[in-house]
Scaffold this motif. Structure first.
Motif, PDB file in Angstrom:
ATOM      1  N   PRO A   1     -23.434  21.527   8.833  1.00  0.00           N
ATOM      2  CA  PRO A   1     -22.356  21.307   9.797  1.00  0.00           C
ATOM      3  C   PRO A   1     -22.253  19.747   9.987  1.00  0.00           C
ATOM      4  N   MET A   2     -21.268  19.074  10.513  1.00  0.00           N
ATOM      5  CA  MET A   2     -21.265  17.683  10.712  1.00  0.00           C
ATOM      6  C   MET A   2     -22.129  17.366  11.984  1.00  0.00           C
TER       7      MET A   2
ATOM      8  N   ARG B   1     -17.715  17.572  17.552  1.00  0.00           N
ATOM      9  CA  ARG B   1     -18.274  17.095  16.066  1.00  0.00           C
ATOM     10  C   ARG B   1     -17.010  16.145  15.748  1.00  0.00           C
TER      11      ARG B   1
ATOM     12  N   VAL C   1     -15.016  14.038  12.566  1.00  0.00           N
ATOM     13  CA  VAL C   1     -14.602  14.167  11.326  1.00  0.00           C
ATOM     14  C   VAL C   1     -14.625  12.788  10.620  1.00  0.00           C
TER      15      VAL C   1
ATOM     16  N   GLU D   1     -14.065  24.525   8.845  1.00  0.00           N
ATOM     17  CA  GLU D   1     -13.353  23.142   9.565  1.00  0.00           C
ATOM     18  C   GLU D   1     -13.131  22.113   8.282  1.00  0.00           C
TER      19      GLU D   1
ATOM     20  N   THR E   1     -13.302  18.808   7.403  1.00  0.00           N
ATOM     21  CA  THR E   1     -14.621  17.762   7.901  1.00  0.00           C
ATOM     22  C   THR E   1     -14.295  16.267   7.533  1.00  0.00           C
ATOM     23  N   ARG E   2     -13.480  16.163   6.593  1.00  0.00           N
ATOM     24  CA  ARG E   2     -13.051  14.774   5.947  1.00  0.00           C
ATOM     25  C   ARG E   2     -11.494  14.839   5.644  1.00  0.00           C
TER      26      ARG E   2
END
Length: 513
Positions: A61-62, A109, A111, A205, A207-208
């Motif tokens: 995870p991030m 968290r 992104v 998720e 994430t980017r």
């Protein structure tokens, strides 16, 4: 269970909408800071290769932002806000602007956000100067873990040179959009895994993100997102066209890390507290409270189905088995302020959302999950397409679909829609009555005697239907009485026919005494 888990971290719906409020003005500035050495080539093939590479490694995870940010109270979190005059492309002749959300509280968290132009991408660094703060906002540390937690898209929806928001991506894989003049309501997600399953739901998720820089005059904003989670990675490309109806064309590529028996495509999440079907037990001055009031399905056989939503006493999951669905969505058909009498929430302005598959999705089912809820701040409705075969680890899956966020979605068949449903006791409480109002429509222009009402139940018995013209709507009202006998519930189905041909949508409902 999905119900109260709004977006990634249990954020209440009304709180999350409040956090999207307007920001204060400040002088314009150039593009936000770019991380040194972050430039990289970008196209969708590169992004798919990146997602596939990640799928072949354990999920990571991030990183979380510093603890002091995560420990912000709700009031402290609202003391800092994005300044829209410092948005991405604020000083450039481009048709869209982009705002960012700071981390903390419900969003621990960050992104990664990238900007793409001429095939090259650069990563944006977290920039505190893009935000305004009150004197009461605490002095918090900023380190390499800091980043934005989402983004907001704005365009000239209603007035030239006035950029109003039309879409937000924030929290797990959640996003939402509106058309001109609407207020945020239901949300969508990239993917669901094990929704309402005993082993618990997984929330992959985004994430980017990669934002393609639009040229002057462009009408479409392209957003790419990398999905990552314990069980799956994937690539999502959104081509977003805002307007009176905001439309999204979505292209998806998935790389499962493990076999996924229970996965959901094009998932929708909404809130339904009460209306005339379940008014009893809700001590509320308003006649109804909901973001969506029904699930509509255009099935592979060509039928147009409408299932009013409910707030059940216990978790209920309904499966509408199909082959190659033509579309489905969550509707908000109550469109008058008097339907809700809520001057703040304005549920009458919440969008409907219609999904149209871009190719055959094969065998599976539209799943409807209804979760008990006592407060309107929690989402308790989920709808999605569940492929029968699931997904297998190590294989690549591609599919596409279109989304329309609008007050009145496309009408796949020219039949009279369900306008309203009311359920309750008759005058002496000796039996229950179900009243279905069908809207005024050319297919219902004849006298009531010209139509045949077809009413069915999977168990128990139902009375013959009484059909009459509704003088208020000018449509037709069908009334009948269900009796489950000794059964705890009944699956009800009703439709009006004219000379054997459908004149209305098929009305469906699961009724429990």
């Amino acid at each position: 269970m999905t119900g109260g888990r709004e977006q990634a971290a249990g954020l209440s719906r009304r709180a999350s909408l409040a956090l999207l409020g307007a920001a204060m003005a400040a002088p314009a500035m150039a593009m936000p800071m770019v991380r040194a050495g972050s430039a990289h080539r970008f196209d969708r093939a590169w992004l798919e290769a990146e997602a596939q590479r990640l799928s072949q490694a354990p999920y990571t995870p991030m990183p979380e932002v510093p603890e002091a940010w995560r420990d912000l109270s709700y009031d402290e979190y609202r003391m800092m806000w994005f300044n829209p005059q410092r948005s991405l492309w604020s000083d450039e002749d481009r048709p869209f602007k982009v705002d960012f959300f700071h981390p903390g509280l419900y969003f621990p968290r960050p992104v990664e956000v990238n900007v793409v132009e001429n095939g090259e991408a650069q990563t944006l660094a977290f920039d505190m100067s893009l935000f305004d703060r009150t004197d009461g906002f605490p002095d918090l540390p900023v380190d390499d873990t800091m980043g934005y937690t989402g983004l907001r898209l704005r365009g000239e929806l209603e007035h030239p040179e006035i950029y109003t928001e039309f879409a937000v991506f924030q929290g797990a894989s959640y996003f939402r959009a509106i058309g001109a003049g609407m207020t945020y309501g239901l949300s969508a997600r990239g993917l669901t895994i094990n929704t309402a399953a005993p082993e618990g739901e997984e929330f992959p998720e985004f994430t980017r993100f990669w934002l393609e820089a639009p040229a002057p005059g462009d009408t479409v904003q392209v957003v790419h997102a990398l999905l990552d989670g314990e069980s799956c990675t994937g690539v999502f490309t959104f081509r977003i066209t805002p307007g009176a109806a905001t439309r999204m064309s979505v292209e998806v590529t998935l790389f499962p890390r493990v076999d996924l028996a229970h996965v959901g495509f094009a998932p929708l999440t909404s809130m339904f507290l009460f209306d005339q079907t379940n008014r009893a037990g809700h001590d509320d001055f308003r006649p109804a409270v909901h973001d969506s009031d029904g699930l509509m399905i255009h099935n592979g056989a060509g039928e147009l189905l409408f299932r009013p939503l409910k707030n059940p006493a216990q978790l209920e999951v309904s499966s509408f088995v199909d082959d190659s669905p033509r579309g489905f969505g969550l509707m908000q058909r109550a469109r008058d302020l008097s339907d809700f009498e809520d001057f703040e929430a304005r549920y009458d302005r919440r969008p409907s959302l219609w999904i149209t598959p871009g190719e055959s999705w094969g065998e599976g089912s539209v799943q409807l999950v209804e979760i008990p809820s006592e407060l309107e701040v929690y989402d308790n409705i989920v709808a999605y397409w569940r492929p029968r075969a699931g997904l297998r680890a190590g294989e690549v899956y591609r599919y596409s679909y279109d989304m329309e966020w609008s007050a009145e979605p496309p009408r796949p068949r020219d039949v009279a829609p369900v306008l309203n449903t009311a359920i309750g006791g008759n005058w002496d409480r000796s039996r229950t009555l179900v009243s279905i109002d069908f809207a005024d429509h050319p297919a219902l222009a004849d006298e009531p005697e010209a139509y045949t009402s077809v009413i069915r139940a999977n168990r128990g018995v139902v009375s013959d239907g009484v059909l009459e013209r509704n003088p208020r709507t000018n449509g037709l009202r069908l009334t009948f009485s269900p009796d489950p006998e000794a059964h705890p519930s009944m699956e009800l189905r009703a439709q009006l026919l004219r000379e054997g041909e459908p004149a209305t949508e098929v009305w469906l409902y699961r009724w429990s005494p």
